[in-house]
Write an enzyme that holds these catalytic residues in place. Structure first.
Site, PDB file in Angstrom:
ATOM      1  N   ASN A 101       0.809  -1.168   0.124  1.00 44.73           N
ATOM      2  CA  ASN A 101      -0.126   0.013  -0.182  1.00 44.73           C
ATOM      3  C   ASN A 101       0.892   1.246   0.066  1.00 44.73           C
ATOM      4  O   ASN A 101       2.047   1.315   0.681  1.00 44.73           O
ATOM      5  CB  ASN A 101      -0.719   0.121   1.251  1.00 44.73           C
ATOM      6  CG  ASN A 101      -1.785  -1.152   1.214  1.00 44.73           C
ATOM      7  OD1 ASN A 101      -2.049  -1.826   0.254  1.00 44.73           O
ATOM      8  ND2 ASN A 101      -2.500  -1.520   2.222  1.00 44.73           N
ATOM      9  N   VAL A 102       0.424   2.341  -0.530  1.00 45.48           N
ATOM     10  CA  VAL A 102       1.048   3.581  -0.576  1.00 45.48           C
ATOM     11  C   VAL A 102       0.589   4.504   0.076  1.00 45.48           C
ATOM     12  O   VAL A 102       0.813   5.700   0.070  1.00 45.48           O
ATOM     13  CB  VAL A 102       0.997   4.014  -2.282  1.00 45.48           C
ATOM     14  CG1 VAL A 102       1.815   3.010  -3.019  1.00 45.48           C
ATOM     15  CG2 VAL A 102      -0.160   4.405  -2.968  1.00 45.48           C
ATOM     16  N   HIS A 118       5.544  -0.659  -3.071  1.00 45.49           N
ATOM     17  CA  HIS A 118       5.219   0.152  -4.198  1.00 45.49           C
ATOM     18  C   HIS A 118       5.336   1.523  -3.980  1.00 45.49           C
ATOM     19  O   HIS A 118       4.346   2.237  -4.596  1.00 45.49           O
ATOM     20  CB  HIS A 118       3.669  -0.352  -4.371  1.00 45.49           C
ATOM     21  CG  HIS A 118       3.928  -1.958  -4.905  1.00 45.49           C
ATOM     22  ND1 HIS A 118       2.383  -2.743  -4.965  1.00 45.49           N
ATOM     23  CD2 HIS A 118       4.770  -2.641  -5.306  1.00 45.49           C
ATOM     24  CE1 HIS A 118       2.854  -3.689  -5.357  1.00 45.49           C
ATOM     25  NE2 HIS A 118       4.146  -3.777  -5.598  1.00 45.49           N
ATOM     26  N   CYS A 149      13.941  22.419  -9.561  1.00 51.72           N
ATOM     27  CA  CYS A 149      14.552  22.444 -10.662  1.00 51.72           C
ATOM     28  C   CYS A 149      13.890  22.709 -12.043  1.00 51.72           C
ATOM     29  O   CYS A 149      14.579  22.854 -12.894  1.00 51.72           O
ATOM     30  CB  CYS A 149      15.754  21.359 -10.740  1.00 51.72           C
ATOM     31  SG  CYS A 149      14.790  19.908 -11.662  1.00 51.72           S
ATOM     32  N   GLY A 186      -5.583  -9.117   2.974  1.00 52.86           N
ATOM     33  CA  GLY A 186      -5.995  -8.120   2.024  1.00 52.86           C
ATOM     34  C   GLY A 186      -5.567  -7.740   0.799  1.00 52.86           C
ATOM     35  O   GLY A 186      -5.410  -6.738   0.379  1.00 52.86           O
ATOM     36  N   THR A 187      -4.690  -8.910   0.390  1.00 55.80           N
ATOM     37  CA  THR A 187      -4.165  -8.612  -1.070  1.00 55.80           C
ATOM     38  C   THR A 187      -4.618  -9.877  -1.925  1.00 55.80           C
ATOM     39  O   THR A 187      -4.905 -11.133  -1.432  1.00 55.80           O
ATOM     40  CB  THR A 187      -2.614  -8.763  -1.002  1.00 55.80           C
ATOM     41  OG1 THR A 187      -2.090  -8.881  -2.379  1.00 55.80           O
ATOM     42  CG2 THR A 187      -2.015 -10.103  -0.253  1.00 55.80           C
ATOM     43  N   SER A 188      -4.760  -9.459  -3.216  1.00 58.32           N
ATOM     44  CA  SER A 188      -5.358 -10.408  -4.163  1.00 58.32           C
ATOM     45  C   SER A 188      -4.476 -11.436  -4.696  1.00 58.32           C
ATOM     46  O   SER A 188      -4.452 -12.374  -5.187  1.00 58.32           O
ATOM     47  CB  SER A 188      -5.949  -9.616  -5.466  1.00 58.32           C
ATOM     48  OG  SER A 188      -4.963  -8.864  -6.057  1.00 58.32           O
ATOM     49  N   ASN A 212      -8.875 -12.570   4.350  1.00 59.97           N
ATOM     50  CA  ASN A 212      -9.205 -12.106   2.993  1.00 59.97           C
ATOM     51  C   ASN A 212     -10.799 -12.058   3.075  1.00 59.97           C
ATOM     52  O   ASN A 212     -11.337 -13.178   3.742  1.00 59.97           O
ATOM     53  CB  ASN A 212      -8.669 -12.465   1.669  1.00 59.97           C
ATOM     54  CG  ASN A 212      -8.926 -11.560   0.691  1.00 59.97           C
ATOM     55  OD1 ASN A 212      -9.817 -11.206   0.302  1.00 59.97           O
ATOM     56  ND2 ASN A 212      -7.703 -11.016   0.110  1.00 59.97           N
ATOM     57  N   GLU A 214     -12.376 -12.759   0.735  1.00 62.93           N
ATOM     58  CA  GLU A 214     -12.759 -13.657  -0.496  1.00 62.93           C
ATOM     59  C   GLU A 214     -11.720 -14.678  -0.755  1.00 62.93           C
ATOM     60  O   GLU A 214     -10.502 -14.303  -0.449  1.00 62.93           O
ATOM     61  CB  GLU A 214     -13.266 -13.104  -1.654  1.00 62.93           C
ATOM     62  CG  GLU A 214     -12.461 -12.112  -2.351  1.00 62.93           C
ATOM     63  CD  GLU A 214     -12.973 -11.402  -3.646  1.00 62.93           C
ATOM     64  OE1 GLU A 214     -14.158 -11.282  -3.554  1.00 62.93           O
ATOM     65  OE2 GLU A 214     -12.377 -11.094  -4.558  1.00 62.93           O
TER      66      GLU A 214
END
Ligand code: BJW
Ligand code: ZN
Length: 238
Positions: A101-102, A118, A149, A186-188, A212, A214
């Site tokens: 997660n970001v 990520h 810059c 919580g990751t696919s 999860n 699912e």
């Protein structure tokens, strides 16, 4: 023994843990996931928004999407699952939090060291001079933003086709390989190389527990797949 009790016992006995989180851990904070019901990729194409090619073609469009997400995330707060991981870290001598997660919600919950595979939506990077800096403004006052810059700035995240931050995958692999328990939340489990940490941990001998709502690409390869929202299940495991 019921799955939940078995997972609790493994966690209680472990002195080294690795945790891999994905967008689903922030779903109960109101942040949309990428895939699945209500996922961001239902309305947006990843190739139009999350690749270096998309950014080169239309930086303003990409920044509009990130600006919208920054506003959404800024209004959100960490949930019971983020907080449960902070508690777990306090009680385990060796604990590594690896996140895809970001959104920065693990930081805001108070987690210590976090491997952000990520990147971080709250950081900017200059496409001209390579400088990178934090920027928490949401919304950003002017799109697209620029570096001191004069170069065009981009979000400090990892897009498809880009390498992960230097050395980070090695560190994550080390944590996965030395963990007695790996928690996958919580990751696919479809985005690599992050998803490869799951079989990596298991082959190295960790008990792998998935949380999860699912079944996922990883469910068949874990020792225990718990089905339910992370904010409800994680606190029950500690
Ligand atoms: C709940 C819940 C609740 C809901 N409780 N659960 C090997 C095989 C195939 C392809 C590849 C491969 N190796 C590399 C690739 C290519 C590519 C890839 O993986 N593609 C596949 C998708 C096909 N990977 C890359 O390109 C990576 N880079 C790379 O490999 O570089 C190599 C290289 C080396 C040297 C030089 C150059 C290159 C980079 C991947 C970057 C991913 N970026 C994104 C965007 C980040 C920025 C941003 O946020 O905008 O990262 S894409 C997006 O997916 C984001 C996420 O971190 C990532 C993973 O998603 P995640 O977290 O799993 O979320 P979802 O939505 O998929 O799932 C949510 C889950 O939660 C669901 O299961 C729900 O059920 C669940 N859930 N509510 C618990 N309450
Ligand atoms: Zn610059």
């Amino acid at each position: 023994m019921a799955d939940l009790e078995q997972a609790r016992a493994w966690i209680a006995a472990a002195t080294s843990l690795a945790v891999l989180t994905g967008a689903g851990i922030s779903a109960e904070s109101g942040i949309p996931t990428f895939r699945g019901a209500g996922g961001l990729w239902k309305n947006y194409k990843p190739e139009d928004l999350a690749t270096p090619e998309a950014f080169a073609k239309d930086p303003r469009l990409v920044w509009e999407w990130y600006n919208w997400r920054r506003e959404l995330i800024a209004k959100a707060a960490p949930n019971a699952a983020h907080r449960a991981l902070v508690e777990l870290e306090k009680h385990k001598p060796r604990f590594t939090l690896i996140t895809q997660n970001v959104d920065g919600l693990h930081d805001r919950a108070g987690s210590g060291k976090i491997l952000k595979l990520h990147g971080d939506i709250w950081r900017m990077r200059c496409t001209a001079c390579g400088a990178n800096w934090p920027d928490r403004r949401a919304p950003l006052p002017k799109l697209p933003p620029h570096c001191a810059c004069g170069g065009l700035a981009r979000p400090g995240v990892v897009w498809f086709g880009e390498p992960l931050p230097d050395g980070m995958m090695k560190e994550a692999e080390h944590a996965a390989a030395s963990a007695q328990v790996a928690l996958v939340i919580g990751t696919s489990a479809v985005v690599h190389p992050a998803a490869s940490l799951i079989p990596y941990a298991r082959h190295a001998g960790a008990k792998v527990i998935e949380i999860n709502i699912e079944e996922t690409a990883a469910s068949a390869q874990v020792d225990c797949a718990l089905c339910g929202p992370a904010g409800e299940l994680l606190p029950l495991l500690l």
